[in-house]
Design a protein around this motif. Sequence first.
Motif, PDB file in Angstrom:
ATOM      1  N   GLU B 162       0.763  -1.125  -0.129  1.00  0.00           N
ATOM      2  CA  GLU B 162      -0.005   0.142   0.024  1.00  0.00           C
ATOM      3  C   GLU B 162       0.984   1.423  -0.031  1.00  0.00           C
ATOM      4  O   GLU B 162       0.893   2.194  -0.854  1.00  0.00           O
ATOM      5  CB  GLU B 162      -0.912   0.040   1.314  1.00  0.00           C
ATOM      6  CG  GLU B 162      -2.197   0.928   1.103  1.00  0.00           C
ATOM      7  CD  GLU B 162      -3.015   0.576   2.348  1.00  0.00           C
ATOM      8  OE1 GLU B 162      -3.366   1.619   3.171  1.00  0.00           O
ATOM      9  OE2 GLU B 162      -3.282  -0.499   2.506  1.00  0.00           O
ATOM     10  N   ASP B 165       2.824   1.760  -3.310  1.00  0.00           N
ATOM     11  CA  ASP B 165       1.893   1.948  -4.382  1.00  0.00           C
ATOM     12  C   ASP B 165       1.732   3.410  -4.431  1.00  0.00           C
ATOM     13  O   ASP B 165       1.918   4.351  -5.241  1.00  0.00           O
ATOM     14  CB  ASP B 165       0.699   1.261  -4.508  1.00  0.00           C
ATOM     15  CG  ASP B 165       0.939  -0.146  -4.995  1.00  0.00           C
ATOM     16  OD1 ASP B 165       1.889  -0.384  -5.534  1.00  0.00           O
ATOM     17  OD2 ASP B 165      -0.140  -0.960  -4.819  1.00  0.00           O
ATOM     18  N   GLU B 166       1.436   3.893  -2.953  1.00  0.00           N
ATOM     19  CA  GLU B 166       1.198   5.405  -2.736  1.00  0.00           C
ATOM     20  C   GLU B 166       2.207   6.254  -3.258  1.00  0.00           C
ATOM     21  O   GLU B 166       2.067   7.370  -3.978  1.00  0.00           O
ATOM     22  CB  GLU B 166       0.789   5.304  -1.363  1.00  0.00           C
ATOM     23  CG  GLU B 166      -0.268   6.763  -1.121  1.00  0.00           C
ATOM     24  CD  GLU B 166      -0.411   6.478   0.514  1.00  0.00           C
ATOM     25  OE1 GLU B 166      -0.076   7.602   0.996  1.00  0.00           O
ATOM     26  OE2 GLU B 166      -1.105   5.741   0.907  1.00  0.00           O
ATOM     27  N   GLU B 169       2.619   6.475  -6.950  1.00  0.00           N
ATOM     28  CA  GLU B 169       1.650   7.156  -7.702  1.00  0.00           C
ATOM     29  C   GLU B 169       1.980   8.616  -7.356  1.00  0.00           C
ATOM     30  O   GLU B 169       1.732   9.542  -8.296  1.00  0.00           O
ATOM     31  CB  GLU B 169       0.275   6.657  -6.906  1.00  0.00           C
ATOM     32  CG  GLU B 169      -0.921   7.109  -8.078  1.00  0.00           C
ATOM     33  CD  GLU B 169      -2.406   6.242  -7.580  1.00  0.00           C
ATOM     34  OE1 GLU B 169      -3.017   6.776  -7.228  1.00  0.00           O
ATOM     35  OE2 GLU B 169      -1.968   5.043  -7.239  1.00  0.00           O
ATOM     36  N   GLU B 170       2.210   8.949  -6.270  1.00  0.00           N
ATOM     37  CA  GLU B 170       2.599  10.472  -5.973  1.00  0.00           C
ATOM     38  C   GLU B 170       3.862  10.866  -6.922  1.00  0.00           C
ATOM     39  O   GLU B 170       3.647  12.181  -7.197  1.00  0.00           O
ATOM     40  CB  GLU B 170       3.099  10.398  -4.383  1.00  0.00           C
ATOM     41  CG  GLU B 170       2.439  11.751  -3.555  1.00  0.00           C
ATOM     42  CD  GLU B 170       2.741  11.210  -2.197  1.00  0.00           C
ATOM     43  OE1 GLU B 170       3.943  11.880  -1.876  1.00  0.00           O
ATOM     44  OE2 GLU B 170       2.029  10.617  -1.461  1.00  0.00           O
TER      45      GLU B 170
END
Lengths: 235, 897
Positions: B162, B165-166, B169-170
Amino acid sequence: MDESFLQIRSLNKSFGSGEAKQDVLRGMDFTVKKGEFCVLLGPSGSGKSTLLNIIGGIDTPDSGYVSINGDKLEDMTEKQLTLYRRKHLGYVFQMYNLIPNLNVKENIEVGAYLSDDPLDVEEVITTLGLQEHKYKYPNQLSGGQQQRVSIGRAVVKNPDILMCDEPTGALDYKTSKEILALIEDCNSKYGSTVIMVTHNEAIRYMADHVIKLRDGVVRHNDINEVKTPASELEW
Amino acid sequence: MKNPLIRRIPRELISDWHKYLVIIVFLVLMIGLVSGMYVGHDSMLASIEQGKEELKLEDGSFELSKKANPELLTDISTGEMADVRQYYLEKGMEEADSEVSEAIEKELDEQVRNTIEEAVRTQCEAYGITDEDMILDRIDEAVDENYDSAIKEARESDEFTEASDEAYEEAHDAVREAVDDEWDEISEEYGLDDEGFSAVRVSIYEDFYRDESEDVDNDGTKDATVRVFRSDTSIDQASFNEGRAPVTGSEIAIDRMHADNMGISLGDTITVGGKEFTVVGLLSYVHYLTLHESNTDLMFDAFGFDVGMVTPEAFDLLRARIHYNYAYVYETEPADKIEQADTSENFLKSLITQTLVHDNELKSYLPEYLRQASNFAPSDIEGDSSATSILCYILIAVIAFIFAITISNTIDKEASVIGTLRASGYSKNELAFHYMSLPVAVTLIGAVIGNVLGYTAFRGLAVSLYYESYSLPSCHLVWSPTALVKTTVIPLVLMFFINLIVIVKKLQLSPLQFLRHDLTKARHSKARRIPAWSFLRRFRLRVMLQNLPNYVVLIFGVIFIELMMCFAFGLPDSLDHYGSRAPEMIFADYQYMLMGYKDSEGNVIETSESSAERFSAKTLLYPKEAGSFRTGMGSGQDESVTVYGILPDSSYVNMPGELPEKNVYLSSAFMEKFELDTGDTIALHEEYENKTYEFTVYGTIDYEGGIAVFMDQDTFLEVFDKKPDEFTGYFSRNEITDIDEQDIATVITAEDISKVATQLDHSLGGIVNAFKYVLIVLAAALIYLLTKIIIERNERPISMVKILGFKNTEIGSLYIIPTAFVVVLCAVAGFAAGYFLMTMVFKVFMLKMDGYFSYYMRTSSMILSVGYLLFGYLAVSVVDYIRIRRIPLNEALKNME
């Protein structure tokens, strides 16, 4: 002879304007028949050369007209006038105006070239007594001989009218008589009407028709019943 | 019956044979030269055209900083623009991914280590172990034992997935945002928004070369730079004027013109790049018809520059760096010039974007239609044809006017005859035709003889003239219909109409006016009043006034000749002047431009040469009116400007005082060429990017060697966004020997500056000198013909004044001095006009070319250019005087006819 061959009617011509205006021809009227030897006689300034130039189509009258065979010169365009001179007239001037770098024969051919029905050049040369000079250039000839060439150039065209403007003016007595005799010959031999301008009173006797001018008018208009051959003229 | 007047023509020709001889010789020479030029030119152009097909001339070429990979070549050949946005995104993502992944790994590593450490410390505490060293040893052991499994466990946790991925993405969002923010700028920089873009499919060919040193006499010193190509190239091939292509590793074929200039023959041995080669062929490359080393060179240089061909094996053994040059050929040939420019622009967009996305760099791009080396020669040949024919027409017009004046005089002289003929019935047309015959006949004779000579002797002359300068393929005689039209029809038409107008106008008079010699249409009511001078002066003035039309033609002719004189004297003078100042025109005896400031190992390039001084330089463009003087002459683009960054207290470039921000010094050549002043603002732009820089002109640096801008080094680095230690090269008083040749891009010496002068002098020197003497003859002939008319016209008055008792010298002074006065006045005025005009012409010409040098004329040349003409006149005056003496006394007394 055709009565109406050459008609001069009410011819007027002046030069200059205002105070300097000079009337040269003033209401001139006369007629010349075909084949006639006509002499225009008069002192200097009488208008005879101007008259000749108008008849020749190289000058124009202020009023009045000249008609030849019924054709009025004033109705003709410049081109038609050129054609008229080309087909009908032969000119002889006091100055011979020969082309310096053409020989005698060639100078005569210059006239022949213009005519549809020229005379034989050789015959004209013989008639004019130029046989031995025919390959000479003008500057190799005497004045009389040059005038003969000039007559040859005019006559060879076989013109209807031979216009002569003081043709003997620059010549001596003897030569003048020879030249006059030649013009006389041409008149009788080829049937050309001759109009000769002169101030020499003696020449009137060889003409058929004598028109005496003074101050732009015809003073006398006489027909010679008896002509004197040129060779017998004295002055 | 043939017109008997025709017989006058040959008689006229014979009687005045010397005049007509001068005219005919004049016409024959003029027409012959122009005809020879055209035939020669058409032959050469035909062979050049043939070469373009047979030798596969490129449609353009580009150079990359490194060898292109096959994918790049494939992409370029599609002609499509690369997806630059995607490239930036991918590149950004890639960078972001690596950064994120690095950060995650670091965080994970730290967390795992902390967890293990904490567990060990808890355990030790439970066992009562307090020795810190022991605890640390235990921790290390535990990390070694459990690290991998702990990492694995952590990676597999939902929490990790998690978080990472975050993070990704950021980061991706940040990249997108950055690209979006900067997209407008990028898009503008590469012109990516162009809606008119259409893909240009091309075939690409390798055409690599090396610029090697050439040592002609094998004495160890460099004599020229030779651009060496491989013999197996399938584009831009060469034709052989002599010999053959190289087949062994020790053979070379070189440019025929260069070989000729340097005295190299087949079989000679020359040293290229330190290796000896035997010259087996003298060639002409289809893309090097003139030896332009760079497309922005003002002039080609067949002395200091050469092109050569070696076998692929020999090419591989040479040491100078390889220029990764690629030639391309369009799949669909552009239909016209406008389409040509569009196609080339579209292709450039594809090229820029594709090289960018393939991580290569575009070093140079040159569509063939802008290539000086292949277009200069044909363009010059074509241009010369038109220039020569214009010169020829001007002279023929002058001759026509001379004829017209002569004929006009003849008409005056023959006025009574013309009057009689007109009274007898000759028409104006017949007489006009008669007077026209002579000039037309003379022109026809001139044209026929001229053309025969044109196809024989003069053609060779014209061809050899170009083969002295250009690297042209061998040519064969071709039939030139243009030559026939331009050298026969046009001169005849000119002669015909000029004479027709004058003659017809003259013949407008009535027969009576001719009989009476009343030849001027508007008679002056009073004679022209003239000042109360002495009798002789007034007489001379009358002669002048009487001959005004002659003098008008004379003035025209003399001014024309003086203009040509200014060219004939000024061109070599300007070249000498420029050449002699070349050493002053270079900052340093040697100017080294490096490939980069670091070598292949990443070390800053240094030298032990004590006089060496670093500088920075960059080429930008200064906008000017597009187009060339002639197509193919000059790069046809904006002016190329070298921007220099100079160290403070430089011993090579003296920049007085500190420069305010955004202020620069300009070279004097730059200021002069574009007529700039201190305080003006100039905008310079990048060639392949849409970037513009504005500067204010602070002052001038006396430098005529090039179009240049100077600023201090620090400003340079700041303005052009360079690294603090970056630089472009070295100025040096002595040759630098300790820098690897691979790292040197170019070396500029005084010879490079003066090569323009050397080459132009070689190409034009001989002919320009010969031209001077032709001009003297021309001037003399012109004056001869015109003064002859004046004297002929006055033969009678001259004869008359002789009779009156004037001496020949007095008469000479009456009739010669007015002309002398006019000639001297015209010569001086003509020279002033010529000088002024040439200065202007030079300026306009230079504006269209790249680089600059100004028009210059030595004082001695100024005096000579007038003196030569007066010398020609003096000769004519002697002839005139003799002519006057020969006029006989009885001329005045002769019958006019």
